[in-house]
Design an enzyme around this catalytic site. Sequence first.
Site, PDB file in Angstrom:
ATOM      1  N   HIS A   1       0.847  -1.193   0.000  1.00 19.26           N
ATOM      2  CA  HIS A   1       0.000   0.000   0.000  1.00 19.26           C
ATOM      3  C   HIS A   1       0.882   1.242   0.000  1.00 19.26           C
ATOM      4  CE1 HIS A   1       0.559  -0.851   4.407  1.00 19.26           C
ATOM      5  NE2 HIS A   1       0.975   0.393   4.327  1.00 19.26           N
TER       6      HIS A   1
HETATM    7  C1  T46 Z   1       2.516   0.655   7.015  1.00 21.66           C
HETATM    8  C2  T46 Z   1       3.353  -0.545   7.204  1.00 21.66           C
HETATM    9  C3  T46 Z   1       4.817  -0.228   7.353  1.00 21.66           C
HETATM   10  C4  T46 Z   1      -4.733  -1.012  13.375  1.00 21.66           C
HETATM   11  O1  T46 Z   1      -5.819  -1.315  13.881  1.00 21.66           O
HETATM   12  N1  T46 Z   1      -4.075   0.096  13.801  1.00 21.66           N
HETATM   13  C5  T46 Z   1      -2.862   0.475  13.293  1.00 21.66           C
HETATM   14  O2  T46 Z   1      -2.301   1.496  13.725  1.00 21.66           O
HETATM   15  C6  T46 Z   1      -2.274  -0.342  12.266  1.00 21.66           C
HETATM   16  C7  T46 Z   1      -0.927   0.038  11.674  1.00 21.66           C
HETATM   17  C8  T46 Z   1      -2.945  -1.454  11.847  1.00 21.66           C
HETATM   18  N2  T46 Z   1      -4.153  -1.787  12.391  1.00 21.66           N
HETATM   19  C9  T46 Z   1      -4.837  -3.006  11.952  1.00 21.66           C
HETATM   20  C10 T46 Z   1      -5.345  -2.971  10.528  1.00 21.66           C
HETATM   21  C11 T46 Z   1      -5.257  -4.419  10.104  1.00 21.66           C
HETATM   22  O3  T46 Z   1      -6.422  -5.092  10.493  1.00 21.66           O
HETATM   23  O4  T46 Z   1      -3.877  -4.070  11.995  1.00 21.66           O
HETATM   24  C12 T46 Z   1      -4.087  -4.967  10.929  1.00 21.66           C
HETATM   25  C13 T46 Z   1      -2.809  -5.147  10.116  1.00 21.66           C
HETATM   26  O5  T46 Z   1      -2.533  -3.921   9.400  1.00 21.66           O
HETATM   27  P1  T46 Z   1      -1.944  -3.924   7.916  1.00 21.66           P
HETATM   28  O6  T46 Z   1      -2.474  -5.048   7.158  1.00 21.66           O
HETATM   29  O7  T46 Z   1      -2.162  -2.539   7.355  1.00 21.66           O
HETATM   30  O8  T46 Z   1      -0.374  -4.151   8.220  1.00 21.66           O
HETATM   31  P2  T46 Z   1       0.864  -4.006   7.228  1.00 21.66           P
HETATM   32  O9  T46 Z   1       2.003  -4.664   7.900  1.00 21.66           O
HETATM   33  O10 T46 Z   1       0.525  -4.419   5.860  1.00 21.66           O
HETATM   34  O11 T46 Z   1       1.133  -2.392   7.184  1.00 21.66           O
HETATM   35  C14 T46 Z   1       1.538  -1.695   8.350  1.00 21.66           C
HETATM   36  C15 T46 Z   1       0.757  -0.386   8.481  1.00 21.66           C
HETATM   37  O12 T46 Z   1      -0.633  -0.656   8.455  1.00 21.66           O
HETATM   38  C16 T46 Z   1       1.079   0.580   7.377  1.00 21.66           C
HETATM   39  O13 T46 Z   1       0.573   1.867   7.686  1.00 21.66           O
HETATM   40  O14 T46 Z   1       2.944   1.634   6.417  1.00 21.66           O
HETATM   41  O15 T46 Z   1       2.939  -1.399   8.281  1.00 21.66           O
END
Ligand code: T46
Length: 141
Positions: A49
């Site tokens: 993303h």
């Molecule tokens: C990024 C990279 C480096 C939350 O509820 N609160 C939060 O602050 C975050 C970051 C995530 N979440 C929830 C949303 C999803 O259900 O945690 C779950 C996993 O998040 P995501 O799939 O977005 O994780 P990554 O590792 O793909 O991305 C993360 C960050 O979301 C993103 O902002 O830049 O790490």
Amino acid sequence: MLGKMLQFTIHGDARGSLIALENLKDFPFEVSRVYYIFDTLSNVRRGFHAHKKLKQVLICVNGSCKIHLDNGLGETKEVLLDRPDIGLFLGADVWHEMYDFSDHAVLLVLASEYYDEKDYIRDYNKFLEYVREKAGDTQNE
Ligand code: T46
């Protein structure tokens, strides 16, 4: 700018090492949120993303991982994070993927904004449209 490496000062003595990070001094924003990624598997790729507004600093405080960066305008970069005194500053509009997590890797992230799913662009083609439209707007100014 496609990610910028930050070098943090280590305060070390016979007892071990300490790194302190302060808003606007060690990175160019004020932290609203901190999260960390751990218990990752080496064959897992995350991210996929870009953010419209969010600024972040990524620090692999234990172990290592790699970050793929892409500005959607033809520039890409791979960054290795393998030291707790190195940070990757990531501004908005950069597609990023995290991969090659080592055993016990802990990726600490300092973020400029509260969590907001509306700030994410999770579709690569939409990301390309978004950055190319913005680049076109800038050229026409
Ligand atoms: C990024 C990279 C480096 C939350 O509820 N609160 C939060 O602050 C975050 C970051 C995530 N979440 C929830 C949303 C999803 O259900 O945690 C779950 C996993 O998040 P995501 O799939 O977005 O994780 P990554 O590792 O793909 O991305 C993360 C960050 O979301 C993103 O902002 O830049 O790490």
